[in-house]
Design a protein around this motif. Structure first.
Motif, PDB file in Angstrom:
ATOM      1  N   LEU A   1      28.596   7.668 -22.423  1.00 36.56           N
ATOM      2  CA  LEU A   1      27.980   6.602 -23.221  1.00 36.56           C
ATOM      3  C   LEU A   1      27.853   7.042 -24.669  1.00 36.56           C
ATOM      4  CD1 LEU A   1      25.154   4.187 -22.465  1.00 36.56           C
ATOM      5  CD2 LEU A   1      24.726   5.796 -24.318  1.00 36.56           C
ATOM      6  N   VAL A   2      28.130   6.119 -25.588  1.00 39.08           N
ATOM      7  CA  VAL A   2      27.898   6.370 -27.006  1.00 39.08           C
ATOM      8  C   VAL A   2      26.832   5.398 -27.496  1.00 39.08           C
ATOM      9  CG1 VAL A   2      29.821   4.870 -27.691  1.00 39.08           C
ATOM     10  CG2 VAL A   2      28.937   6.553 -29.307  1.00 39.08           C
ATOM     11  N   ALA A   3      25.872   5.909 -28.243  1.00 40.14           N
ATOM     12  CA  ALA A   3      24.840   5.074 -28.860  1.00 40.14           C
ATOM     13  C   ALA A   3      25.270   4.728 -30.275  1.00 40.14           C
ATOM     14  CB  ALA A   3      23.496   5.800 -28.882  1.00 40.14           C
ATOM     15  N   ILE A   4      25.257   3.435 -30.584  1.00 34.39           N
ATOM     16  CA  ILE A   4      25.660   2.955 -31.902  1.00 34.39           C
ATOM     17  C   ILE A   4      24.404   2.777 -32.747  1.00 34.39           C
ATOM     18  CG2 ILE A   4      26.869   1.169 -33.187  1.00 34.39           C
ATOM     19  CD1 ILE A   4      28.642   2.845 -31.258  1.00 34.39           C
ATOM     20  N   CYS A   5      24.206   3.672 -33.694  1.00 32.89           N
ATOM     21  CA  CYS A   5      23.029   3.670 -34.566  1.00 32.89           C
ATOM     22  C   CYS A   5      23.452   3.615 -36.030  1.00 32.89           C
ATOM     23  CB  CYS A   5      22.180   4.912 -34.306  1.00 32.89           C
ATOM     24  SG  CYS A   5      21.563   5.035 -32.619  1.00 32.89           S
ATOM     25  N   THR A   6      24.546   2.952 -36.285  1.00 34.18           N
ATOM     26  CA  THR A   6      25.071   2.770 -37.632  1.00 34.18           C
ATOM     27  C   THR A   6      24.444   1.524 -38.253  1.00 34.18           C
ATOM     28  OG1 THR A   6      26.949   1.639 -36.604  1.00 34.18           O
ATOM     29  CG2 THR A   6      27.239   3.962 -37.133  1.00 34.18           C
ATOM     30  N   PRO A   7      24.706   1.215 -39.534  1.00 31.52           N
ATOM     31  CA  PRO A   7      24.144   0.006 -40.140  1.00 31.52           C
ATOM     32  C   PRO A   7      24.486  -1.260 -39.355  1.00 31.52           C
ATOM     33  CG  PRO A   7      24.999   1.440 -41.852  1.00 31.52           C
ATOM     34  CD  PRO A   7      25.394   2.054 -40.540  1.00 31.52           C
ATOM     35  N   ASN A   8      23.574  -2.236 -39.419  1.00 26.79           N
ATOM     36  CA  ASN A   8      23.680  -3.461 -38.623  1.00 26.79           C
ATOM     37  C   ASN A   8      25.071  -4.091 -38.676  1.00 26.79           C
ATOM     38  OD1 ASN A   8      20.945  -3.019 -38.415  1.00 26.79           O
ATOM     39  ND2 ASN A   8      20.361  -4.709 -39.764  1.00 26.79           N
ATOM     40  N   GLY A   9      25.620  -4.184 -39.878  1.00 23.58           N
ATOM     41  CA  GLY A   9      26.892  -4.860 -40.059  1.00 23.58           C
ATOM     42  C   GLY A   9      28.075  -4.139 -39.456  1.00 23.58           C
ATOM     43  N   LEU A  10      27.876  -2.911 -38.977  1.00 23.38           N
ATOM     44  CA  LEU A  10      28.948  -2.138 -38.344  1.00 23.38           C
ATOM     45  C   LEU A  10      28.795  -2.065 -36.825  1.00 23.38           C
ATOM     46  CD1 LEU A  10      29.150   0.841 -40.880  1.00 23.38           C
ATOM     47  CD2 LEU A  10      30.582  -1.212 -40.791  1.00 23.38           C
TER      48      LEU A  10
ATOM     49  N   ALA B   1      24.476  -7.556 -33.431  1.00 27.38           N
ATOM     50  CA  ALA B   1      25.454  -7.769 -34.499  1.00 27.38           C
ATOM     51  C   ALA B   1      24.819  -8.729 -35.493  1.00 27.38           C
ATOM     52  CB  ALA B   1      26.759  -8.319 -33.940  1.00 27.38           C
ATOM     53  N   LEU B   2      25.590  -9.142 -36.501  1.00 29.30           N
ATOM     54  CA  LEU B   2      25.070 -10.074 -37.503  1.00 29.30           C
ATOM     55  C   LEU B   2      25.628 -11.483 -37.333  1.00 29.30           C
ATOM     56  CD1 LEU B   2      24.979  -7.888 -40.751  1.00 29.30           C
ATOM     57  CD2 LEU B   2      23.154  -8.352 -39.103  1.00 29.30           C
ATOM     58  N   SER B   3      26.335 -11.745 -36.231  1.00 31.19           N
ATOM     59  CA  SER B   3      26.796 -13.098 -35.936  1.00 31.19           C
ATOM     60  C   SER B   3      27.014 -13.229 -34.449  1.00 31.19           C
ATOM     61  CB  SER B   3      28.094 -13.422 -36.680  1.00 31.19           C
ATOM     62  OG  SER B   3      29.187 -12.724 -36.113  1.00 31.19           O
ATOM     63  N   THR B   4      26.864 -14.457 -33.928  1.00 33.39           N
ATOM     64  CA  THR B   4      27.126 -14.682 -32.511  1.00 33.39           C
ATOM     65  C   THR B   4      28.605 -14.490 -32.202  1.00 33.39           C
ATOM     66  OG1 THR B   4      27.273 -17.057 -32.976  1.00 33.39           O
ATOM     67  CG2 THR B   4      25.173 -16.224 -32.144  1.00 33.39           C
ATOM     68  N   GLN B   5      29.465 -14.768 -33.174  1.00 33.95           N
ATOM     69  CA  GLN B   5      30.894 -14.544 -32.951  1.00 33.95           C
ATOM     70  C   GLN B   5      31.166 -13.074 -32.668  1.00 33.95           C
ATOM     71  OE1 GLN B   5      33.522 -16.066 -35.984  1.00 33.95           O
ATOM     72  NE2 GLN B   5      35.265 -14.890 -35.253  1.00 33.95           N
ATOM     73  N   ASP B   6      30.579 -12.195 -33.472  1.00 30.49           N
ATOM     74  CA  ASP B   6      30.760 -10.757 -33.239  1.00 30.49           C
ATOM     75  C   ASP B   6      30.179 -10.345 -31.891  1.00 30.49           C
ATOM     76  OD1 ASP B   6      32.140 -10.330 -35.554  1.00 30.49           O
ATOM     77  OD2 ASP B   6      30.460  -9.465 -36.662  1.00 30.49           O
ATOM     78  N   CYS B   7      29.009 -10.892 -31.552  1.00 30.56           N
ATOM     79  CA  CYS B   7      28.402 -10.587 -30.252  1.00 30.56           C
ATOM     80  C   CYS B   7      29.344 -10.989 -29.123  1.00 30.56           C
ATOM     81  CB  CYS B   7      27.068 -11.321 -30.084  1.00 30.56           C
ATOM     82  SG  CYS B   7      25.746 -10.754 -31.171  1.00 30.56           S
ATOM     83  N   GLY B   8      29.935 -12.177 -29.241  1.00 29.98           N
ATOM     84  CA  GLY B   8      30.860 -12.641 -28.226  1.00 29.98           C
ATOM     85  C   GLY B   8      32.064 -11.736 -28.067  1.00 29.98           C
ATOM     86  N   GLU B   9      32.583 -11.243 -29.187  1.00 27.77           N
ATOM     87  CA  GLU B   9      33.733 -10.332 -29.121  1.00 27.77           C
ATOM     88  C   GLU B   9      33.342  -9.007 -28.467  1.00 27.77           C
ATOM     89  OE1 GLU B   9      35.387 -10.005 -33.014  1.00 27.77           O
ATOM     90  OE2 GLU B   9      36.017 -12.108 -33.084  1.00 27.77           O
ATOM     91  N   MET B  10      32.124  -8.551 -28.706  1.00 27.74           N
ATOM     92  CA  MET B  10      31.638  -7.335 -28.048  1.00 27.74           C
ATOM     93  C   MET B  10      31.564  -7.533 -26.534  1.00 27.74           C
ATOM     94  SD  MET B  10      28.615  -6.514 -30.809  1.00 27.74           S
ATOM     95  CE  MET B  10      27.833  -5.136 -29.942  1.00 27.74           C
TER      96      MET B  10
END
Length: 343
Positions: free
Chosen positions: A67-76, A98-107
């Motif tokens: 597992l990797v924890a993503i603790c980078t700036p919000n936009g990344l 993420a900063l958009s639902t589109q990005d969340c969907g892609e994740m």
């Protein structure tokens, strides 16, 4: 005995260090990365991890990460989560997802394609008073919910933003509701339900020429279940955090969770019931001059181990992370920015 989990960390800032401490308790911190090579090297020196200057290089070299924890700036968050998922690694993403639902969907799509887990940090759900009120609602002890009031009164001054090259920017920070108060928005969704209608006003009173978005706002909400709600949020509380509170008015009772970070039951009047004394819980995340939400990352990692080693149920799934972002998007889309004028 269970084989220890092997962790990696992307982002070695303040919140990243909190994840690193938990990773070393629950398994092996194998690799860390940060664009600031000095930060990555410093953490590697104290943890025994291998340091990298990019997530790309880390994923290329490290082949047995659980597992990797993503603790980078919000936009990344979206970009880095998708990179890790494509490499076949489970992901724990800090808030906001993420900063958009589109990005969340892609994740979410990438997690499904890779058949990997995508965890989202929502540690305020684990605050003892919040958990007690969730149980009340699920058992019907408050009856139908009528109205809800959320207050978020914190302090983040110019020094807070000037100490970072990404905080305060639309591209990487996103706004006050994303960085400071997304956990609070999540609790509205978790406790009350999804939101149908939003009307909002916002303004930048104290942080002009410092941040690219609002420092305060007021919001009126209508939930799908018919309940009404308000949000009053600001980072202009004088000198220090003042309050983070959530008050629920139902047909069978009224309850207020309060304190600086939803850590106390401040008021309750419930038909034929009283919430027993709740545990104090963990202290708030302490960033020196600033304090954040209750630090429940140990419970987050308890859940990760349970899911990855014992096929347990995920505590906060990626769809719930998306709903928080969706609600914040609705608020910002509705918000009319009012430039402060004084006579």
């Amino acid at each position: 005995m269970d084989k220890p989990l092997h962790f990696a960390l992307a982002g070695c800032g303040r919140i990243g260090l909190r994840h690193a401490a938990q990773m070393q308790k629950y398994g092996v911190l194998q690799a860390v990365c940060d664009v600031d090579a000095g930060k990555a090297a410093a953490l590697a020196a104290t943890s025994g991890a291998t340091a990298y200057d990019s997530l790309d290089r880390l994923l290329e070299q490290e082949k047995n990460i659980d597992l990797v924890a993503i603790c980078t700036p919000n936009g990344l968050h979206a970009r880095h989560s998708i990179q890790a998922l494509r490499a076949g690694v489970n992901v724990l993403c800090e808030k906001p997802m993420a900063l958009s639902t589109q990005d969340c969907g892609e994740m979410i799509q990438q997690a499904e394609r890779a058949n990997r887990r995508l965890f989202i940090v929502k540690q305020n759900r684990l605050n003892p008073p919040v958990a007690a009120v969730k149980k009340l609602i699920e058992e019907g002890k408050l009856g139908r919910l009528y109205t809800v009031q959320l207050n978020c009164f914190w302090n983040r001054d110019r020094e807070y933003y000037s100490s970072s090259d990404w905080k305060g920017t639309l591209a990487l920070d996103g706004g006050t509701l994303y960085t400071q108060f997304s956990h609070f928005i999540d609790l509205l969704y978790w406790l009350v339900g999804d939101i149908r209608e939003v009307h909002a006003l916002a303004g930048n009173f104290e942080h002009q020429n410092t941040i690219e978005f609002e420092d305060s706002g007021v919001v009126i909400l209508k939930f799908h279940n018919g309940a009404l709600g308000t949000i009053h949020f600001t980072i202009n509380a004088y000198q220090e955090n003042m309050e983070g509170s959530l008050t629920l008015f139902g047909e069978k009772g009224t309850v207020k969770i309060g304190g600086q970070y939803l850590n106390t039951v401040d008021y309750q009047k419930i038909k034929d019931y009283s919430i027993p004394n709740v545990a104090a819980g963990n202290p708030a995340n302490d960033y020196g001059k600033y304090r954040g939400s209750m630090s429940n990352h140990n419970l987050v990692y308890d859940n990760i181990v349970d899911v990855l080693r014992h096929n347990g149920s995920i505590l906060t799934n990626c769809y719930e992370g998306l709903k928080t972002v969706e609600i914040i998007e609705k608020i910002y889309k509705s918000a009319v920015m009012a430039q402060p004028t004084y006579r």
